[in-house]
Design an enzyme around this catalytic site. Structure first.
Site, PDB file in Angstrom:
ATOM      1  N   HIS A  71       0.821  -1.223   0.000  1.00  0.00           N
ATOM      2  CA  HIS A  71       0.000   0.000   0.000  1.00  0.00           C
ATOM      3  C   HIS A  71       0.848   1.263   0.000  1.00  0.00           C
ATOM      4  CE1 HIS A  71       0.206   0.882   4.462  1.00  0.00           C
ATOM      5  NE2 HIS A  71       0.333  -0.423   4.569  1.00  0.00           N
ATOM      6  N   ASP A 188       6.212   1.705   6.460  1.00  0.00           N
ATOM      7  CA  ASP A 188       4.909   1.055   6.327  1.00  0.00           C
ATOM      8  C   ASP A 188       4.054   1.945   5.440  1.00  0.00           C
ATOM      9  OD1 ASP A 188       2.409  -0.091   6.639  1.00  0.00           O
ATOM     10  OD2 ASP A 188       2.164   0.519   8.724  1.00  0.00           O
ATOM     11  N   GLU A 222      -5.399   1.335   2.664  1.00  0.00           N
ATOM     12  CA  GLU A 222      -5.084   0.204   3.550  1.00  0.00           C
ATOM     13  C   GLU A 222      -5.153   0.631   5.000  1.00  0.00           C
ATOM     14  OE1 GLU A 222      -2.874  -2.574   6.103  1.00  0.00           O
ATOM     15  OE2 GLU A 222      -2.566  -0.425   5.854  1.00  0.00           O
ATOM     16  N   GLU A 223      -4.669   1.843   5.271  1.00  0.00           N
ATOM     17  CA  GLU A 223      -4.594   2.304   6.666  1.00  0.00           C
ATOM     18  C   GLU A 223      -5.974   2.485   7.301  1.00  0.00           C
ATOM     19  OE1 GLU A 223      -2.090   2.163   8.421  1.00  0.00           O
ATOM     20  OE2 GLU A 223      -0.291   2.484   7.224  1.00  0.00           O
ATOM     21  N   ASP A 243       3.851  -6.270   3.373  1.00  0.00           N
ATOM     22  CA  ASP A 243       3.632  -5.144   4.283  1.00  0.00           C
ATOM     23  C   ASP A 243       4.636  -5.300   5.422  1.00  0.00           C
ATOM     24  OD1 ASP A 243       2.520  -2.901   5.488  1.00  0.00           O
ATOM     25  OD2 ASP A 243       0.458  -3.559   5.179  1.00  0.00           O
ATOM     26  N   HIS A 323       4.467   2.632  12.898  1.00  0.00           N
ATOM     27  CA  HIS A 323       3.563   3.781  13.012  1.00  0.00           C
ATOM     28  C   HIS A 323       4.197   4.942  13.778  1.00  0.00           C
ATOM     29  CE1 HIS A 323      -0.546   1.871  11.773  1.00  0.00           C
ATOM     30  NE2 HIS A 323       0.399   1.700  10.872  1.00  0.00           N
TER      31      HIS A 323
HETATM   32 ZN   LIG Z   1       0.992  -1.341   6.351  1.00  0.00          ZN
END
Ligand SMILES: [Zn+2]
Length: 345
Positions: A71, A188, A222-223, A243, A323
């Site tokens: 993503h 990510d 995706e998030e 991922d 994150h």
């Molecule tokens: Zn991800």
């Protein structure tokens, strides 16, 4: 297998993509760039209605196709209030923790095409003034974007063209160290997008026609959970998400490895796919770890949730401090690339 040139290519692609802000819901600039990169490799990428990218990489058996997904959308913020002092209150885009955004530079994208700079701060952020600085819980309600323009009222800020609903992108602060570490926000999942481009380049450079038809889907949203709920071409029997691999207490994976996920919050991955991934790693001297991710959902999970009758798997280079200000390593990129190449022969 000589991989150095590919690792260099994948890291450079990753750095380039990280340089294009793409919080979830604001991915058109990144998509345009990626369309161009696939075209340079000789492919004919198609933009989906939703804004993702679908690429046909060729292959023989069209009735047993594999769809590989990464993503391009990331965490970020959206202006939800223009405050009386002229600063901006944010609502998160995706699972962004305010702790992880504190004191970071950011860019405010207005709907009329202007970009303003600012910093995401605790309200009343001077330690010499605010006696509760250390004890305040960091939450979006008590934090603000201090705009780097001379504003002191909501009207001043509105006069700049800033509105509720504007996108706020955080500075990724990308670094690649001499020792091979890659540090940045949003590895990510831009690191995996770089790796997918590496696989596409490898297949093109070597004129390889895989036994199975191979598609790439660079997803958006995706998030927020619905990145891969559509765009599954006819004939696809397997979806492999690439991922970030989790790293942390109780898990085996390191930044230098490729992580094979056996189970995440969506339940176990397909038994046969996980076993085949492990065997491909063992047979090709790939440094890997198998882990269970406690708090995680993937594009592949989303596709199954949307009702597709496919097998699913999840792999990715180990990424620490997910994150937040994330870290991986070139060896993790190399091992993920080698697993992809050997798994999809
Ligand atoms: Zn991800």
């Amino acid at each position: 297998m000589e991989t150095k040139a590919y690792v260099d290519y994948m890291v450079q692609q990753t750095v380039d993509i990280l340089g294009i802000d793409s919080p979830t819901g604001f991915t058109a600039n990144a998509a345009k760039h990626l369309m161009g990169e696939y075209e340079k490799l000789g492919y004919k990428p198609v933009m989906t209605t939703k804004g993702g990218i679908l690429v046909d990489l060729g292959g023989k058996n069209e009735d047993d196709a594999i769809l590989i997904e990464a993503h391009m959308d990331t965490l970020g913020g959206m202006v939800c209030k223009i405050k009386d002092n002229g600063n901006l209150e944010l609502t998160p885009l995706g699972g962004f923790s305010p702790n992880n955004g504190e004191a970071e530079n950011c860019r405010i994208y207005t709907r009329d095409g202007k970009i303003y700079e600012g910093t995401f701060q605790l309200n009343d952020a001077s330690v010499h003034v605010n006696g509760e600085y250390s004890t305040k819980t960091r939450e979006f309600k008590g934090m603000e974007v201090v705009i780097d323009e001379e504003v002191s009222s909501a009207d001043d800020t509105k006069a700049l063209g800033i509105m509720i609903g504007d996108i706020v992108a955080f500075e990724p602060r990308t670094r690649v160290t001499d020792s091979g570490y890659i540090k940045s926000r949003f590895l990510d999942d831009k690191l995996s997008v770089g790796i997918l481009l590496g696989q596409a380049k490898y297949l093109a450079d070597n004129n390889i026609t895989p036994e199975r038809k191979v598609y790439h889907h660079i997803t958006v949203y995706e998030e927020v959970g619905h990145g891969a709920c559509g765009t599954v071409p006819e004939g696809v029997t397997e979806i492999l998400s690439v991922d970030m691999g989790c790293i942390g207490d109780g898990l085996d994976c390191k930044e230098t490895q490729v992580s094979i996920c056996a189970k995440d919050s969506g339940g176990p991955y397909n038994y046969e796919v996980v076993s085949n991934l492990i065997n491909a790693a063992k047979e090709n001297d790939i440094d890997f770890a198998v882990d269970v991710y406690p708090h995680y959902g993937s594009d592949a999970d989303a596709a199954l949730g949307a009702g597709y009758d496919v097998k699913h798997g999840l792999i990715g280079a180990g990424v620490y401090a997910s994150h937040g200000y994330e870290r991986s390593h070139k060896k993790g990129v190399e091992n993920t690339f080698k697993l992809l190449i050997n798994y999809v022969r």
